[in-house]
Design a protein around this motif. Structure first.
Motif, PDB file in Angstrom:
ATOM      1  N   VAL A   1       0.864  -1.190   0.000  1.00 54.54           N
ATOM      2  CA  VAL A   1       0.000   0.000   0.000  1.00 54.54           C
ATOM      3  C   VAL A   1       0.897   1.236   0.000  1.00 54.54           C
ATOM      4  O   VAL A   1       1.818   1.348   0.836  1.00 54.54           O
ATOM      5  N   ILE A   2       0.641   2.147  -0.933  1.00 52.11           N
ATOM      6  CA  ILE A   2       1.468   3.358  -1.088  1.00 52.11           C
ATOM      7  C   ILE A   2       0.551   4.578  -1.110  1.00 52.11           C
ATOM      8  O   ILE A   2      -0.489   4.560  -1.784  1.00 52.11           O
ATOM      9  N   GLN A   3       0.930   5.636  -0.399  1.00 54.01           N
ATOM     10  CA  GLN A   3       0.131   6.877  -0.425  1.00 54.01           C
ATOM     11  C   GLN A   3       1.084   8.046  -0.586  1.00 54.01           C
ATOM     12  O   GLN A   3       2.061   8.157   0.173  1.00 54.01           O
ATOM     13  N   ASN A   4       0.820   8.905  -1.532  1.00 51.93           N
ATOM     14  CA  ASN A   4       1.708  10.040  -1.831  1.00 51.93           C
ATOM     15  C   ASN A   4       3.156   9.591  -1.977  1.00 51.93           C
ATOM     16  O   ASN A   4       4.076  10.238  -1.452  1.00 51.93           O
ATOM     17  N   GLY A   5       3.365   8.457  -2.623  1.00 51.66           N
ATOM     18  CA  GLY A   5       4.720   7.946  -2.838  1.00 51.66           C
ATOM     19  C   GLY A   5       5.352   7.295  -1.624  1.00 51.66           C
ATOM     20  O   GLY A   5       6.488   6.820  -1.678  1.00 51.66           O
ATOM     21  N   LYS A   6       4.630   7.254  -0.499  1.00 50.16           N
ATOM     22  CA  LYS A   6       5.190   6.660   0.738  1.00 50.16           C
ATOM     23  C   LYS A   6       4.624   5.273   0.973  1.00 50.16           C
ATOM     24  O   LYS A   6       3.412   5.062   0.846  1.00 50.16           O
ATOM     25  N   HIS A   7       5.520   4.340   1.338  1.00 45.36           N
ATOM     26  CA  HIS A   7       5.102   2.969   1.642  1.00 45.36           C
ATOM     27  C   HIS A   7       4.337   2.963   2.969  1.00 45.36           C
ATOM     28  O   HIS A   7       4.875   3.391   3.993  1.00 45.36           O
TER      29      HIS A   7
ATOM     30  N   CYS B   1     -15.803   8.001  -2.932  1.00 48.36           N
ATOM     31  CA  CYS B   1     -14.666   8.930  -2.985  1.00 48.36           C
ATOM     32  C   CYS B   1     -13.629   8.373  -3.963  1.00 48.36           C
ATOM     33  O   CYS B   1     -13.767   7.267  -4.473  1.00 48.36           O
ATOM     34  N   LYS B   2     -12.572   9.168  -4.242  1.00 44.24           N
ATOM     35  CA  LYS B   2     -11.478   8.689  -5.094  1.00 44.24           C
ATOM     36  C   LYS B   2     -10.650   7.695  -4.277  1.00 44.24           C
ATOM     37  O   LYS B   2     -10.661   7.730  -3.039  1.00 44.24           O
ATOM     38  N   ARG B   3      -9.911   6.839  -4.955  1.00 42.52           N
ATOM     39  CA  ARG B   3      -9.049   5.875  -4.267  1.00 42.52           C
ATOM     40  C   ARG B   3      -8.081   6.610  -3.334  1.00 42.52           C
ATOM     41  O   ARG B   3      -7.385   7.551  -3.770  1.00 42.52           O
ATOM     42  N   THR B   4      -8.013   6.193  -2.074  1.00 42.80           N
ATOM     43  CA  THR B   4      -7.202   6.904  -1.081  1.00 42.80           C
ATOM     44  C   THR B   4      -5.727   6.481  -1.102  1.00 42.80           C
ATOM     45  O   THR B   4      -4.894   7.118  -0.463  1.00 42.80           O
ATOM     46  N   ALA B   5      -5.414   5.380  -1.763  1.00 43.01           N
ATOM     47  CA  ALA B   5      -4.022   4.890  -1.797  1.00 43.01           C
ATOM     48  C   ALA B   5      -3.831   4.035  -3.052  1.00 43.01           C
ATOM     49  O   ALA B   5      -4.799   3.614  -3.679  1.00 43.01           O
ATOM     50  N   THR B   6      -2.568   3.801  -3.373  1.00 46.97           N
ATOM     51  CA  THR B   6      -2.223   2.880  -4.462  1.00 46.97           C
ATOM     52  C   THR B   6      -1.977   1.504  -3.850  1.00 46.97           C
ATOM     53  O   THR B   6      -1.387   1.401  -2.768  1.00 46.97           O
ATOM     54  N   VAL B   7      -2.448   0.458  -4.523  1.00 42.71           N
ATOM     55  CA  VAL B   7      -2.181  -0.912  -4.058  1.00 42.71           C
ATOM     56  C   VAL B   7      -1.503  -1.643  -5.214  1.00 42.71           C
ATOM     57  O   VAL B   7      -2.036  -1.694  -6.328  1.00 42.71           O
ATOM     58  N   LYS B   8      -0.312  -2.178  -4.921  1.00 45.25           N
ATOM     59  CA  LYS B   8       0.519  -2.791  -5.973  1.00 45.25           C
ATOM     60  C   LYS B   8       0.872  -4.231  -5.588  1.00 45.25           C
ATOM     61  O   LYS B   8       1.138  -4.501  -4.402  1.00 45.25           O
ATOM     62  N   ALA B   9       0.874  -5.124  -6.583  1.00 46.69           N
ATOM     63  CA  ALA B   9       1.264  -6.516  -6.312  1.00 46.69           C
ATOM     64  C   ALA B   9       2.780  -6.591  -6.127  1.00 46.69           C
ATOM     65  O   ALA B   9       3.537  -6.103  -6.962  1.00 46.69           O
ATOM     66  N   VAL B  10       3.204  -7.166  -5.006  1.00 46.94           N
ATOM     67  CA  VAL B  10       4.640  -7.387  -4.765  1.00 46.94           C
ATOM     68  C   VAL B  10       5.041  -8.697  -5.439  1.00 46.94           C
ATOM     69  O   VAL B  10       6.096  -8.799  -6.067  1.00 46.94           O
ATOM     70  N   THR B  11       4.176  -9.693  -5.303  1.00 43.84           N
ATOM     71  CA  THR B  11       4.388 -10.985  -5.969  1.00 43.84           C
ATOM     72  C   THR B  11       3.121 -11.279  -6.777  1.00 43.84           C
ATOM     73  O   THR B  11       2.125 -10.573  -6.632  1.00 43.84           O
ATOM     74  N   LYS B  12       3.151 -12.327  -7.585  1.00 41.24           N
ATOM     75  CA  LYS B  12       1.932 -12.736  -8.304  1.00 41.24           C
ATOM     76  C   LYS B  12       0.821 -12.940  -7.271  1.00 41.24           C
ATOM     77  O   LYS B  12       1.048 -13.595  -6.241  1.00 41.24           O
ATOM     78  N   SER B  13      -0.353 -12.360  -7.515  1.00 42.18           N
ATOM     79  CA  SER B  13      -1.407 -12.385  -6.508  1.00 42.18           C
ATOM     80  C   SER B  13      -2.754 -12.798  -7.085  1.00 42.18           C
ATOM     81  O   SER B  13      -3.113 -12.391  -8.188  1.00 42.18           O
ATOM     82  N   HIS B  14      -3.468 -13.621  -6.314  1.00 44.25           N
ATOM     83  CA  HIS B  14      -4.822 -14.033  -6.678  1.00 44.25           C
ATOM     84  C   HIS B  14      -5.791 -13.190  -5.858  1.00 44.25           C
ATOM     85  O   HIS B  14      -5.738 -13.207  -4.619  1.00 44.25           O
ATOM     86  N   ILE B  15      -6.652 -12.459  -6.557  1.00 42.34           N
ATOM     87  CA  ILE B  15      -7.518 -11.491  -5.888  1.00 42.34           C
ATOM     88  C   ILE B  15      -8.957 -11.701  -6.345  1.00 42.34           C
ATOM     89  O   ILE B  15      -9.215 -11.843  -7.541  1.00 42.34           O
TER      90      ILE B  15
END
Ligand code: CMP
Length: 134
Positions: A72-78, A97-111
């Motif tokens: 989870v990243i917000q304003n470029g901060k982990h 509302c708009k998305r409050t944070a960025t969520v990025k896969a660290v490894t291959k992920s099943h969601i």
């Protein structure tokens, strides 16, 4: 209310249910809503480094991480990591509302994902059904 109801393994259903119940916002929904949401979710697979959610964008899905690892990243901060059994992306869906944070896969992920339209029709149908009871 969803085009095809999923045939889950019992353990997947349990994982999604527990993830919803562990989320401070989603656990307030009625059990009937939760059951219908679980039945309408479908699986998406993300590769390492792929963005699941982009901060600041409109949100169209609610998610549950089944396997893998997310950051989870917000304003470029982990801000932290998400482990399997975590529900996320609920804020933009519940509060429009708009998305409050960025969520990025660290490894291959099943969601597992539920789209906004299906979420809204589940909420509307149950409310309507309750009105009709009285
Ligand atoms: P949403 O704002 O829809 O999209 C980004 C998601 O990241 C958000 O919903 C939450 O589910 C999650 N999120 C936001 N802030 C944090 C945080 N500080 N720690 C962990 N998860 C967060």
């Amino acid at each position: 209310m969803c085009s095809s109801v999923n045939v889950f393994s019992t353990s997947t259903k349990k994982l999604i249910n527990e993830a919803i119940m562990n989320n401070d916002f989603l656990k307030k929904l009625e059990p009937q809503h939760t059951r219908e949401m679980v039945d309408c979710m479908y699986e998406k697979i993300y590769t390492a480094n792929q963005l699941v959610i982009q901060e600041g964008e409109p949100g169209n899905y609610l998610y549950v991480l089944a396997a893998g690892l997310l950051e989870v990243i917000q304003n470029g901060k982990h801000l932290g990591q998400m482990q399997p059994g975590t529900a996320f992306g609920e804020l933009a869906i519940l509060y429009n509302c708009k998305r409050t944070a960025t969520v990025k896969a660290v490894t291959k992920s099943h969601i597992w994902a539920l789209d906004r339209q299906t979420f809204q029709s589940i909420m509307m149908r149950s409310t309507q059904a309750r009105h009709e009871e009285y």
